[in-house]
Motif scaffolding. Structure first.
Motif, short mmCIF file in Angstrom:
data_model
loop_
_atom_site.label_atom_id
_atom_site.label_comp_id
_atom_site.label_asym_id
_atom_site.label_seq_id
_atom_site.Cartn_x
_atom_site.Cartn_y
_atom_site.Cartn_z
N UNK A 27 -9.84 -18.23 31.89
CA UNK A 27 -10.17 -18.19 30.47
C UNK A 27 -10.37 -19.60 29.91
N UNK A 28 -9.50 -20.53 30.27
CA UNK A 28 -9.62 -21.88 29.72
C UNK A 28 -10.51 -22.78 30.58
N UNK A 29 -11.12 -22.23 31.60
CA UNK A 29 -11.95 -23.01 32.52
C UNK A 29 -13.17 -23.65 31.88
N UNK A 87 -5.86 -14.82 21.12
CA UNK A 87 -7.18 -14.64 21.74
C UNK A 87 -7.16 -15.00 23.22
N UNK A 88 -6.46 -16.07 23.57
CA UNK A 88 -6.38 -16.48 24.97
C UNK A 88 -5.65 -15.43 25.80
N UNK A 89 -4.57 -14.89 25.26
CA UNK A 89 -3.84 -13.84 25.99
C UNK A 89 -4.66 -12.58 26.15
N UNK A 90 -5.40 -12.20 25.10
CA UNK A 90 -6.25 -11.01 25.20
C UNK A 90 -7.37 -11.22 26.23
N UNK A 91 -7.96 -12.42 26.24
CA UNK A 91 -9.01 -12.70 27.21
C UNK A 91 -8.46 -12.69 28.63
N UNK A 92 -7.28 -13.25 28.83
CA UNK A 92 -6.67 -13.23 30.16
C UNK A 92 -6.34 -11.79 30.58
N UNK A 93 -5.91 -10.98 29.63
CA UNK A 93 -5.62 -9.58 29.92
C UNK A 93 -6.91 -8.84 30.31
N UNK A 94 -8.00 -9.12 29.60
CA UNK A 94 -9.28 -8.51 29.94
C UNK A 94 -9.72 -8.92 31.34
N UNK A 95 -9.53 -10.20 31.68
CA UNK A 95 -9.92 -10.68 33.00
C UNK A 95 -9.09 -9.99 34.09
N UNK A 96 -7.80 -9.81 33.84
CA UNK A 96 -6.96 -9.11 34.81
C UNK A 96 -7.40 -7.66 34.96
N UNK A 124 -0.99 -9.78 34.20
CA UNK A 124 -1.76 -10.99 33.99
C UNK A 124 -1.14 -12.10 34.82
N UNK A 125 -1.99 -12.78 35.57
CA UNK A 125 -1.51 -13.87 36.42
C UNK A 125 -1.99 -15.21 35.88
N UNK A 126 -1.45 -16.27 36.43
CA UNK A 126 -1.81 -17.61 36.02
C UNK A 126 -3.30 -17.87 36.21
N UNK A 127 -3.86 -17.34 37.28
CA UNK A 127 -5.28 -17.55 37.54
C UNK A 127 -6.17 -16.93 36.47
#
Length: 159
Positions: free
Chosen positions: A77-79, A52-61, A69-72
């Motif tokens: 996502x975990x902010x 779920x975290x990876x998918x959310x980061x991918x959506x944000x990118x 997908x970058x570190x930011x």
């Protein structure tokens, strides 16, 4: 996109973090040999969280018009979870410190003669008769050790 529980069902029977979770459970006071159901459930929860975290980061990118997908993206996502973001920031800082510390060490030991072209140059000098001075000795002050090693290696391969 499928539901997280549906994704976890695809990998049924396959544990990704069994060894780590057993150690974690024991460290927090569980039995040295925890129940397999407990390990399985924790593995599913952990795997779902990572997916779920990876998918959310991918959506944000994607929303920021990036394909990578970058570190930011992960920080975003975990902010919402201050404790998780703090731990993530701490681990990233430690990784940077370790990387800088590794750069400080001289790792050129044992690589003498392995640089590109240096072995060939030494072979050419040895085959042409070397750098012998008037007294018939090789090289300059104390540098004949490398020449001797090269000559020994060439003699061993030739004979």
């Amino acid at each position: 996109m499928t539901e997280p529980r549906a994704r976890a069902a695809r990998h049924k029977g396959q544990l990704n973090f069994e060894k780590e979770l057993r150690g974690l459970l024991y460290a927090h006071g569980d039995d040295p040999d925890p129940l397999p159901e407990t390990v399985r459930v924790l593995d599913e929860i952990t795997t779902d969280f990572i997916i779920e975290t990876c998918h959310a980061a991918s959506r944000h990118a994607t929303l920021n018009n990036r394909q990578k997908v970058k570190l930011e993206d992960f920080k975003f996502v975990v902010g919402k979870d201050e404790r998780l973001l703090g731990r993530m920031t701490e681990l990233i800082g430690m990784e940077k410190e370790l990387r800088e510390a590794r750069k400080g060490f001289n790792t050129d030991e044992g690589k003498i003669g392995l640089e590109r072209g240096t072995v060939d140059k030494k072979r050419k000098r040895v085959s042409k008769g070397g750098d012998k001075g008037e007294d018939g000795e090789d090289g300059e002050d104390g540098e004949d050790g490398d020449e001797d090693m090269v000559q020994d290696a060439l003699a061993a391969t030739a004979g």
